[in-house]
Structure formats: C-alpha cells, structure tokens
Design an enzyme around this catalytic site. Structure first.
Site, PDB file in Angstrom:
ATOM      1  N   ASP A 112      -6.046   0.627   0.487  1.00 35.62           N
ATOM      2  CA  ASP A 112      -6.516   0.879   1.758  1.00 35.62           C
ATOM      3  C   ASP A 112      -7.624   0.143   2.667  1.00 35.62           C
ATOM      4  OD1 ASP A 112      -8.463   2.382   1.326  1.00 35.62           O
ATOM      5  OD2 ASP A 112      -6.880   3.775   2.000  1.00 35.62           O
ATOM      6  N   LYS A 149       1.131  -1.206  -0.437  1.00 28.00           N
ATOM      7  CA  LYS A 149       0.084  -0.332   0.023  1.00 28.00           C
ATOM      8  C   LYS A 149       0.597   0.955   0.157  1.00 28.00           C
ATOM      9  CE  LYS A 149      -2.217   3.971   2.377  1.00 28.00           C
ATOM     10  NZ  LYS A 149      -1.586   4.579   3.101  1.00 28.00           N
TER      11      LYS A 149
END
Length: 220
Positions: free
Chosen positions: A139, A121
């Site tokens: 996320d 991420k």
DNA sequence: ATCCCGAGGG
DNA sequence: CCCTCTGGAT
C-alpha cells in the site's frame, strides 16, 4: 552496505522495536475480512470498524450481500470514503463470489483480483492473512517506507516494490514484515514530515541522509 | 490543508 | 501513465 545487510539491519530493528497498532480491522471470517479491506481504502481502520457491524448484521454472508440493493447498502457505507464505488464493489463482489466461485471466497491472488473492488493489494492481504500465503501487500505506506530506507531501488510501482521485498525477506517473515512496514509508515515514517527523531533506522535511511541530516541541504 | 492499509477507467 | 471517486479526523 549491501542490500542484504540493509534488510538484515531493518528486520532486526523491527524485531526489537515492534510497532504497536492502535486500531485494526475487526472481522470473524474471510467474508468479513474481505468486506473490511475493500472498505478500508483511503479510510482509517477505526472508521471501517464503526460501519462493519451493521453491515455484517444485515448481510451475514456473501449470499445475503449478493442480494443487497444499492439503496439498502449505501446508507450503511455513507460515512466512508468513496461510498458510491464501495457500495457497487461490495454487491458486485458478492454476486461474483456466488455466481463464479460457488459462494466461497477464492483464495488465490489471480482469482481474487477478478472480483470488483479487489486489486492486488487487497488480494495479497486476504491470501496472507487468511491462508498464511507469503504474499506482500504494498500500500502507500509500504511503498513509501521501503523506498526511504532503501529496501527498494528505483521501484516506481507497487508491483516492483512487492517483487523486491519478496526477493530479500525470508518467507516466514513476510507477514510480520508487512505489518511492521505498515505501522512504521503510519506512526513514524509518515508521508509529509516523518518523525526521524523517533526512528532507529536513520543509519540506513536514504530519506534521512538526503533531506533531514544536519548540514545537508534539503531537497524537498 | 492534509492525511487515511486503493481500484477502476481513460 | 494519468485522473476520479469522496467523507471524516486532525
């Protein structure tokens, strides 16, 4: 409605109703962005922004941060979630950037995820924001929103969500679409009780059809 | 109580 | 896959 039509509807909606961010991470260069994103896990941008000025003043670059000791850095991070882990991660990240990448923040996802504290991420955020690479950081918000409005089908991992989104979102829109999904998830399509009355995506939303729409029994 | 732009380790 | 880390705002 095909998935292609669904994506078209969603992207068009966001183009016309672009969500506004109340706070965003503050940074001046890739080093500062990397530090800020590492710190941002399970923590609001606002709180990260309260701590980073002192960090950047004490450690103006990766070289300086690589020489930091745990006891020096920890107090500056104390008020953030997971200060122990983040202190170790920041110092370890800086050391590896200096030792393995000659003091330059690497700019590929594969290299970035080698750094302590940097997962997929974070690597996707850095490469897309700094280098404009068409990467999609997934996320908790992107994962949840994409599933609810049917952009993903049976995606059980962030990586699966990432791949499906990249398959259907035009490259030039990936960056802004990421932002739209984040902000929609943060302010409207919140985890617990989403504000469906404020959301124009109800026509394509599986969550709404299943759990909120009047006359349909809620499942939970 | 529950949520915040996750990562690492078991 | 699961669990832990871990503070502050609402």
């Amino acid at each position: 409605m095909t998935r292609k039509e669904r994506y078209a509807f969603v992207l068009d909606y966001f183009k016309q109703h672009a969500p506004n961010a109340e706070t965003e991470l503050i940074y001046d260069n890739p080093y500062q962005l990397l530090v800020a994103v590492i710190l941002s896990a399970q923590c609001t941008d606002k709180r990260v922004n309260m701590t980073t000025p002192a960090i950047f003043e004490e450690y103006p670059d990766v070289e300086a941060l690589s020489h930091a000791t745990f006891d020096e850095l920890f107090p500056l991070i104390r008020s953030i979630s997971y200060p122990n882990n983040k202190t170790k991660h920041l110092i370890g990240m800086a050391k590896m950037v200096v030792d393995k990448f000659h003091g330059e923040i690497p700019m590929t996802v594969e290299e970035l995820v080698e750094l302590p504290g940097v997962g997929r991420k974070t690597a996707n955020v850095i490469t897309s924001v700094v280098d404009n690479q068409p990467n999609m950081a997934v996320d908790t918000h992107v994962f949840r929103v994409a599933a609810r409005i049917g952009l993903t089908l049976n995606a059980t991992t962030p990586l699966a969500t990432e791949k499906q989104l990249l398959e259907f979102i035009p490259k030039e829109l990936v960056h802004i679409a990421h932002h739209w999904l984040i902000l929609h998830g943060r302010y409207i399509c919140i985890a617990r009780t989403p504000k469906c009355d404020e959301c124009g995506l109800k026509p394509v939303c599986k969550y709404y059809q299943k759990n909120v729409k009047p006359g349909v029994k809620a499942i939970g």
